[in-house]
Enzyme design. Structure first.
Site, short mmCIF file in Angstrom:
data_model
loop_
_atom_site.label_atom_id
_atom_site.label_comp_id
_atom_site.label_asym_id
_atom_site.label_seq_id
_atom_site.Cartn_x
_atom_site.Cartn_y
_atom_site.Cartn_z
N ASP A 35 -17.53 -11.32 47.89
CA ASP A 35 -17.55 -12.75 47.60
C ASP A 35 -17.04 -13.58 48.78
OD1 ASP A 35 -17.48 -15.19 46.36
OD2 ASP A 35 -16.28 -14.55 44.65
N GLY B 206 -25.81 -18.39 47.41
CA GLY B 206 -27.14 -18.79 47.88
C GLY B 206 -27.14 -19.51 49.23
N ASP C 51 -21.41 -20.93 40.78
CA ASP C 51 -21.01 -20.24 39.54
C ASP C 51 -21.60 -20.83 38.26
OD1 ASP C 51 -19.44 -19.04 41.44
OD2 ASP C 51 -17.60 -19.16 40.27
#
Ligand code: GLA
Length: 393
Positions: free
Chosen positions: A145, A197, A218
Site C-alpha cells: 500500500d 489507481g 478506498d
C-alpha cells in the site's frame, strides 16, 4: 544441443515468470480481509475466528480462500532490522499455520513507504528482509500500500521539476523492488498493488509481476461510494485477464449500512468486473441475506469464469446502466442496474449482445430459469437494485 532446441528452451525459460504469475491468480483472487470491518483494532483472535467462520459458513468451499491481515499488525524493528508483530499478533507464523491447517491461504500487508497508512512500520529499505520473513511465515499474499511513499514521490517531483515522470518512475521502481524480493524468496506470493489507481497501474502492473492492482481510492459501506467506484470502472476491461486483475477494492457486503438490493448491486457489479472478491465483513455475524449474496454460486461463477474476461458497460441512460461480461461457452452475463430512487424498467436487446434469435435466460438472484427469450429483455427493478442474468444459446 541443436540451435532450435536451445532457442525453444530459452523461450520457455523466459515465459516461466509469466506462467507462474498466471497460475497464482488464474481467476480473480477470493478471500477475506480484516480492514473494512476491524480496521486498526484487528487481533490474532479476530483473524482466527474469521478463519473458522470461513469454514463453518461454507465460504471457504464457495471459493473464499485467502485470509488477509491488513494494516496494523506491525510492531517495531529490532537492531537487526527484523520487524516484529505488535502485541495483538503474538505469533505470525503460528497464525499462518492455523490458516493453512484449515485449508486456506495467509495474506499480509505492508507499504513501500517508511510508514503504512495507519502509521505503522513500512518496508522502505527492508524489502528483501521483509519478503524473506513473510515467506518464512508461510505468507501467500501481500497487499503493498503506497501510503507514506507519496512523500518520497513529492520529493522526487520537487528535485526533478523538468521530468514529468520522476514521481511515477520512483513509485514503479518501489513496487518492482518488492515484486523482485517476493520472487527471490522462491515462494509463490500473490502480489496485490494498492496505490489507488495513481498513474494507471493497469498499464505497468503486469510487467512487475503484480496479480492485481487497486484502480480507485478506498471504498466505504455506503451506496453512493460503492457505485461511484464500481461504475467508474468502465473502459478498463481490456487490462484484466488471467494472472492480473483490476481491483475496485474489497467488498462491503454484510457491514450493515446498505440495503439488500444495494448489496446485490455491489456483488453483481464486482462479479461482472471480474474483480477480486475479498469479503470485508464480520463473518461471525452474517445474516441469511449476507450469506446468500456472498455465496450465490452462480454470481461467483460469473466472476471466476474460465474465460477470464472482465465485463464492461454496454450503455448508460440517466440512472439506468447495462453491463455485460462474456462467459465461457458463448454465454453472456448481463447486469441491469437501476440507480434511481424509484422502481424502473431496464432493458437489454439480446440481438445486440450476440443472440440474434434469442437465448435461454437465467436469473442469478432469483435462481430461476426465465426460458427462451428473444428481442428486447426487460426487467422491473427496485430502486438501487439490479437484475443479473446469464444468457446462453
Ligand atoms: C489504505 C488502503 C485500505 C487499507 C488502509 C489501511 O487506505 O487503501 O484498503 O489497507 O490503507 O491503513
Amino acid at each position: 544441443m541443436r540451435a532450435s532446441t536451445t532457442l525453444s528452451l530459452s523461450l520457455l525459460l523466459s515465459c516461466l515468470p509469466l506462467i507462474a504469475q498466471t497460475q497464482l491468480a488464474a481467476t480473480p483472487p477470493m478471500g477475506w480481509n480484516s480492514w473494512n470491518h476491524f480496521a486498526e483494532h484487528v487481533t490474532d483472535a479476530d483473524v482466527r475466528s474469521a478463519t473458522d467462520s470461513l469454514v463453518s459458513t461454507g465460504m471457504r468451499d464457495a471459493g473464499y480462500v485467502y485470509v488477509n491481515v491488513d494494516d496494523t499488525w506491525q510492531g517495531k524493528r529490532d537492531a537487526q532490522g527484523v520487524l516484529h508483530p505488535n502485541e495483538r499478533f503474538p505469533d505470525m507464523k503460528a497464525l499462518g499455520d492455523y490458516i493453512h491447517s484449515k485449508g486456506m491461504k495467509f495474506g499480509i500487508y505492508s507499504s513501500p513507504g517508511a510508514q503504512t497508512c495507519g502509521h505503522y512500520e513500512g518496508s522502505l529499505g527492508y524489502e528483501e528482509q521483509d519478503a524473506k520473513m513473510y515467506a518464512g511465515w508461510g505468507v501467500d499474499f501481500l497487499k503493498y500500500d503506497l501510503c507514506s511513499f507519496g512523500e518520497n514521490m513529492l520529493k522526487a517531483e520537487a528535485e526533478h521539476p523538468s521530468d514529468p515522470n520522476a514521481a511515477k518512475n520512483l513509485m514503479i521502481a518501489a513496487y518492482k523492488k518488492m515484486g523482485d524480493a517476493l520472487k527471490a524468496t522462491g515462494r509463490p506470493i500473490l502480489y496485490s498493488l494498492c496505490q489507488y489507481g495513481v498513474d494507471q497501474p493497469w498499464k505497468w502492473g503486469p510487467e512487475l509481476g503484480a496479480n492485481m492492482w487497486r484502480t480507485t481510492d478506498d471504498i466505504d459501506d455506503s451506496y453512493g461510494r460503492m457505485i461511484s467506484i464500481g461504475f467508474a470502472q468502465a473502459g478498463l476491461s481490456k487490462y484484466a485477464g488471467p494472472g492480473h486483475w483490476n481491483d475496485p477494492d474489497m467488498l462491503e457486503v454484510g457491514n450493515g449500512k446498505m440495503t439488500e438490493d444495494e448489496y446485490k448491486t455491489h456483488m453483481s457489479l464486482w462479479v461482472i468486473l471480474a474483480s477480486p472478491l475479498l469479503a470485508g465483513n464480520d463473518l461471525t455475524k452474517m445474516t441469511d441475506a449476507d450469506k446468500s449474496i456472498l455465496m450465490n454460486k452462480e454470481a461467483i461463477a460469473i466472476d471466476q469464469d474460465s474465460l477470464g474476461k472482465q465485463g464492461d458497460r454496454l450503455y448508460e441512460s440517466g440512472d439506468l446502466d447495462v453491463w455485460t461480461k462474456p462467459l465461457s461457452g458463448g454465454r453472456v452475463a448481463v447486469g441491469l442496474f437501476n440507480r434511481s430512487w424509484s422502481v424502473r424498467d431496464v432493458s437489454v436487446d439480446l440481438r445486440e449482445i450476440g443472440f440474434k434469435s434469442g437465448g435461454s435466460v437465467r436469473d442469478v438472484w432469483k435462481q430461476a430459469d426465465l426460458g427462451h427469450r428473444s428481442g428486447v429483455f426487460t426487467s422491473r427493478i427496485p430502486k438501487h437494485g439490479v437484475t443479473l442474468i446469464i444468457v446462453g444459446k
